[in-house]
Design a protein around this motif. Structure first.
Motif, PDB file in Angstrom:
ATOM      1  N   TYR A   1      -7.814  22.169  28.122  1.00 46.36           N
ATOM      2  CA  TYR A   1      -7.156  20.907  27.903  1.00 46.36           C
ATOM      3  C   TYR A   1      -7.176  20.466  26.636  1.00 46.36           C
ATOM      4  O   TYR A   1      -8.283  19.999  26.506  1.00 46.36           O
ATOM      5  CB  TYR A   1      -7.148  20.103  29.128  1.00 46.36           C
ATOM      6  CG  TYR A   1      -6.429  18.832  28.964  1.00 46.36           C
ATOM      7  CD1 TYR A   1      -7.156  17.486  28.770  1.00 46.36           C
ATOM      8  CD2 TYR A   1      -5.248  18.501  29.106  1.00 46.36           C
ATOM      9  CE1 TYR A   1      -6.564  16.546  28.560  1.00 46.36           C
ATOM     10  CE2 TYR A   1      -4.506  17.251  28.899  1.00 46.36           C
ATOM     11  CZ  TYR A   1      -5.256  16.213  28.616  1.00 46.36           C
ATOM     12  OH  TYR A   1      -4.540  15.144  28.560  1.00 46.36           O
TER      13      TYR A   1
ATOM     14  N   GLN B   1      -6.858  28.213  23.937  1.00 48.95           N
ATOM     15  CA  GLN B   1      -7.547  29.269  24.494  1.00 48.95           C
ATOM     16  C   GLN B   1      -8.074  30.091  23.535  1.00 48.95           C
ATOM     17  O   GLN B   1      -7.631  30.655  22.737  1.00 48.95           O
ATOM     18  CB  GLN B   1      -6.562  30.454  25.568  1.00 48.95           C
ATOM     19  CG  GLN B   1      -7.270  31.453  25.984  1.00 48.95           C
ATOM     20  CD  GLN B   1      -6.422  32.268  26.736  1.00 48.95           C
ATOM     21  OE1 GLN B   1      -5.404  32.648  26.131  1.00 48.95           O
ATOM     22  NE2 GLN B   1      -7.083  32.931  27.813  1.00 48.95           N
TER      23      GLN B   1
ATOM     24  N   GLN C   1      -3.826  20.461  34.467  1.00 48.83           N
ATOM     25  CA  GLN C   1      -4.355  21.511  35.238  1.00 48.83           C
ATOM     26  C   GLN C   1      -5.635  21.851  34.387  1.00 48.83           C
ATOM     27  O   GLN C   1      -5.898  21.596  33.229  1.00 48.83           O
ATOM     28  CB  GLN C   1      -3.683  22.795  35.296  1.00 48.83           C
ATOM     29  CG  GLN C   1      -2.433  22.653  36.161  1.00 48.83           C
ATOM     30  CD  GLN C   1      -1.844  23.950  36.014  1.00 48.83           C
ATOM     31  OE1 GLN C   1      -2.183  25.079  36.021  1.00 48.83           O
ATOM     32  NE2 GLN C   1      -0.443  23.674  36.519  1.00 48.83           N
TER      33      GLN C   1
ATOM     34  N   PHE D   1      -8.869  24.773  33.782  1.00 45.66           N
ATOM     35  CA  PHE D   1      -8.813  26.173  34.086  1.00 45.66           C
ATOM     36  C   PHE D   1     -10.278  26.671  34.342  1.00 45.66           C
ATOM     37  O   PHE D   1     -10.971  25.973  33.517  1.00 45.66           O
ATOM     38  CB  PHE D   1      -8.088  26.912  32.689  1.00 45.66           C
ATOM     39  CG  PHE D   1      -6.669  26.664  32.837  1.00 45.66           C
ATOM     40  CD1 PHE D   1      -5.942  25.630  32.137  1.00 45.66           C
ATOM     41  CD2 PHE D   1      -5.937  27.938  33.122  1.00 45.66           C
ATOM     42  CE1 PHE D   1      -4.554  25.440  32.207  1.00 45.66           C
ATOM     43  CE2 PHE D   1      -4.351  27.596  33.233  1.00 45.66           C
ATOM     44  CZ  PHE D   1      -3.877  26.355  32.628  1.00 45.66           C
ATOM     45  N   GLY D   2     -10.362  27.682  35.072  1.00 41.77           N
ATOM     46  CA  GLY D   2     -11.681  28.349  35.100  1.00 41.77           C
ATOM     47  C   GLY D   2     -11.867  29.274  33.873  1.00 41.77           C
ATOM     48  O   GLY D   2     -11.170  29.412  32.791  1.00 41.77           O
ATOM     49  N   PRO D   3     -13.112  29.813  33.579  1.00 43.14           N
ATOM     50  CA  PRO D   3     -13.398  30.620  32.576  1.00 43.14           C
ATOM     51  C   PRO D   3     -13.019  31.991  32.658  1.00 43.14           C
ATOM     52  O   PRO D   3     -12.733  32.717  31.663  1.00 43.14           O
ATOM     53  CB  PRO D   3     -14.853  30.931  32.731  1.00 43.14           C
ATOM     54  CG  PRO D   3     -14.948  30.408  34.107  1.00 43.14           C
ATOM     55  CD  PRO D   3     -14.053  29.649  34.591  1.00 43.14           C
ATOM     56  N   GLY D   4     -12.349  32.422  33.842  1.00 43.09           N
ATOM     57  CA  GLY D   4     -11.702  33.806  33.935  1.00 43.09           C
ATOM     58  C   GLY D   4     -12.509  34.738  34.678  1.00 43.09           C
ATOM     59  O   GLY D   4     -13.665  34.760  34.527  1.00 43.09           O
TER      60      GLY D   4
ATOM     61  N   ILE E   1      -7.222  34.326  35.840  1.00 42.10           N
ATOM     62  CA  ILE E   1      -7.603  33.083  35.758  1.00 42.10           C
ATOM     63  C   ILE E   1      -7.110  32.086  36.546  1.00 42.10           C
ATOM     64  O   ILE E   1      -5.774  32.372  36.719  1.00 42.10           O
ATOM     65  CB  ILE E   1      -7.049  32.560  34.211  1.00 42.10           C
ATOM     66  CG1 ILE E   1      -7.539  33.308  33.097  1.00 42.10           C
ATOM     67  CG2 ILE E   1      -7.705  31.196  33.622  1.00 42.10           C
ATOM     68  CD1 ILE E   1      -6.876  33.092  31.640  1.00 42.10           C
TER      69      ILE E   1
ATOM     70  N   ARG F   1     -12.716  39.050  34.440  1.00 38.05           N
ATOM     71  CA  ARG F   1     -12.452  40.399  34.092  1.00 38.05           C
ATOM     72  C   ARG F   1     -12.598  41.288  35.139  1.00 38.05           C
ATOM     73  O   ARG F   1     -13.741  41.748  35.486  1.00 38.05           O
ATOM     74  CB  ARG F   1     -13.103  40.595  32.554  1.00 38.05           C
ATOM     75  CG  ARG F   1     -12.233  41.847  31.925  1.00 38.05           C
ATOM     76  CD  ARG F   1     -12.561  41.696  30.540  1.00 38.05           C
ATOM     77  NE  ARG F   1     -12.361  40.694  29.707  1.00 38.05           N
ATOM     78  CZ  ARG F   1     -11.171  40.319  29.345  1.00 38.05           C
ATOM     79  NH1 ARG F   1      -9.975  41.289  29.860  1.00 38.05           N
ATOM     80  NH2 ARG F   1     -10.832  39.239  28.689  1.00 38.05           N
TER      81      ARG F   1
ATOM     82  N   SER G   1     -10.821  35.281  25.101  1.00 41.96           N
ATOM     83  CA  SER G   1     -11.789  35.942  26.277  1.00 41.96           C
ATOM     84  C   SER G   1     -12.251  34.621  27.272  1.00 41.96           C
ATOM     85  O   SER G   1     -13.163  34.824  28.046  1.00 41.96           O
ATOM     86  CB  SER G   1     -12.892  36.556  26.165  1.00 41.96           C
ATOM     87  OG  SER G   1     -12.228  38.106  25.759  1.00 41.96           O
ATOM     88  N   GLN G   2     -11.697  33.477  26.924  1.00 45.85           N
ATOM     89  CA  GLN G   2     -12.155  32.259  27.789  1.00 45.85           C
ATOM     90  C   GLN G   2     -10.700  31.632  28.523  1.00 45.85           C
ATOM     91  O   GLN G   2      -9.687  31.929  28.244  1.00 45.85           O
ATOM     92  CB  GLN G   2     -12.740  31.269  26.942  1.00 45.85           C
ATOM     93  CG  GLN G   2     -13.978  31.765  26.027  1.00 45.85           C
ATOM     94  CD  GLN G   2     -14.654  30.600  25.582  1.00 45.85           C
ATOM     95  OE1 GLN G   2     -14.139  29.453  25.658  1.00 45.85           O
ATOM     96  NE2 GLN G   2     -15.190  30.694  24.492  1.00 45.85           N
ATOM     97  N   GLY G   3     -11.069  30.838  29.575  1.00 48.01           N
ATOM     98  CA  GLY G   3      -9.878  30.045  29.976  1.00 48.01           C
ATOM     99  C   GLY G   3      -9.293  29.011  29.207  1.00 48.01           C
ATOM    100  O   GLY G   3     -10.099  28.550  28.211  1.00 48.01           O
ATOM    101  N   PRO G   4      -8.175  28.597  29.180  1.00 45.73           N
ATOM    102  CA  PRO G   4      -7.429  27.632  28.420  1.00 45.73           C
ATOM    103  C   PRO G   4      -8.325  26.392  28.663  1.00 45.73           C
ATOM    104  O   PRO G   4      -8.710  26.065  29.686  1.00 45.73           O
ATOM    105  CB  PRO G   4      -6.018  27.323  29.090  1.00 45.73           C
ATOM    106  CG  PRO G   4      -5.657  28.875  29.401  1.00 45.73           C
ATOM    107  CD  PRO G   4      -7.173  29.109  30.054  1.00 45.73           C
TER     108      PRO G   4
ATOM    109  N   PHE H   1      -7.318  40.091  32.974  1.00 47.10           N
ATOM    110  CA  PHE H   1      -8.151  38.882  33.089  1.00 47.10           C
ATOM    111  C   PHE H   1      -7.592  38.012  33.888  1.00 47.10           C
ATOM    112  O   PHE H   1      -6.356  37.736  33.979  1.00 47.10           O
ATOM    113  CB  PHE H   1      -8.215  38.513  31.638  1.00 47.10           C
ATOM    114  CG  PHE H   1      -9.210  37.516  31.231  1.00 47.10           C
ATOM    115  CD1 PHE H   1      -8.614  36.168  30.484  1.00 47.10           C
ATOM    116  CD2 PHE H   1     -10.593  37.552  31.719  1.00 47.10           C
ATOM    117  CE1 PHE H   1      -9.576  35.239  30.489  1.00 47.10           C
ATOM    118  CE2 PHE H   1     -11.620  36.420  31.482  1.00 47.10           C
ATOM    119  CZ  PHE H   1     -11.116  35.357  30.809  1.00 47.10           C
TER     120      PHE H   1
END
Lengths: 111, 120
Positions: free
Chosen positions: A46, A38, B109, B111-114, B93, B116, A41-44, B91
């Motif tokens: 893979y 990660q 999985q 993941f999306g960018p989240g 997600i 805030r 401020s971003q999504g994890p 945040f």
């Protein structure tokens, strides 16, 4: 609780290999190990996963010990853009695929 | 492939209002989606598991009446934060798990960018 433990932080010189360890001593025979990272401020994102054999893709290599109780993620030539928190995950239970995140390892790549 | 989007990417709302966050799998079908929240300098905390066509399963300590989850299709799950308060600022997600047989990387999985969320 997370089924993995990782060191909280590591530094690595740019261009060198980054070796990130993970302990998962309670892993069962059919559970995969997944690695994500990660960036702030971003999504994890893979990276890679494995069951018992060592795995390699365009991003990294994954070395799993023979007893499967630990693994190491290897970034062969770390760059500044690899600075991130790296999470090693074993899903919470068979069939659920739930991820319980531990604290991860904060990798800082130094110029 | 395996792209997950979230909308909005950020939102500011007033205390007491409700906010809806969308999570979409763009190029694959997801029977299962997950919702997480993350506070600053902390790890991701799983809130709930969302299965298409059935009720979500919430983790212990997560209020299901406050965090409403709907997974009406194989590509869309929504999280609604009802009567938001400043302590809900976080945040959020989502992630999606690909259906077996569609992608060769079964089980992981994406993941999306989240999103805030700031509640004032």
């Amino acid at each position: 609780d997370a089924k993995t433990t990782q060191p909280p932080s590591m530094d690595c010189a740019e261009g060198r290999a980054a070796n990130l360890p993970c302990n998962h001593s309670t892993i069962s025979g059919n559970e995969y190990v997944y690695w994500y990272r990660q960036i702030h401020s971003q999504g994890p994102q893979y990276i890679i996963h494995g069951l018992k054999n060592n795995e390699t893709n365009e991003m990294a290599s994954l070395i799993i010990t023979e007893d499967r109780k630990s693994s190491t993620l290897i970034l062969p030539h770390a760059t500044l853009r690899d600075t991130a928190v790296y999470y090693c995950i074993v899903p919470a239970g068979p069939g659920t695929y739930k991820y319980i995140f531990g604290t991860g390892t904060r990798l800082k790549v130094l110029a | 492939g395996a792209v997950v989007s979230q909308h909005p990417s950020w939102v500011i709302c007033k205390s007491g209002t409700s906010v809806k966050i969308e999570c979409r799998s763009l190029d694959f079908q997801a029977t299962t989606m997950f919702w997480y929240r993350q506070f600053p300098k902390q790890s991701l905390m799983l809130m709930a598991t969302s299965n298409e066509g059935s009720k979500a399963t919430y983790e212990q300590g997560v209020e299901k009446d406050k965090f409403l989850i709907n997974h009406a299709s194989l590509t869309l799950s929504t999280l609604t934060v009802t009567s938001a308060h400043p302590e809900d600022s976080s945040f959020y997600i989502c992630s999606a798990r690909d259906r077996a047989g569609v992608h060769p990387l079964y089980g992981e999985q994406y993941f999306g960018p989240g999103t805030r969320l700031t509640v004032t």
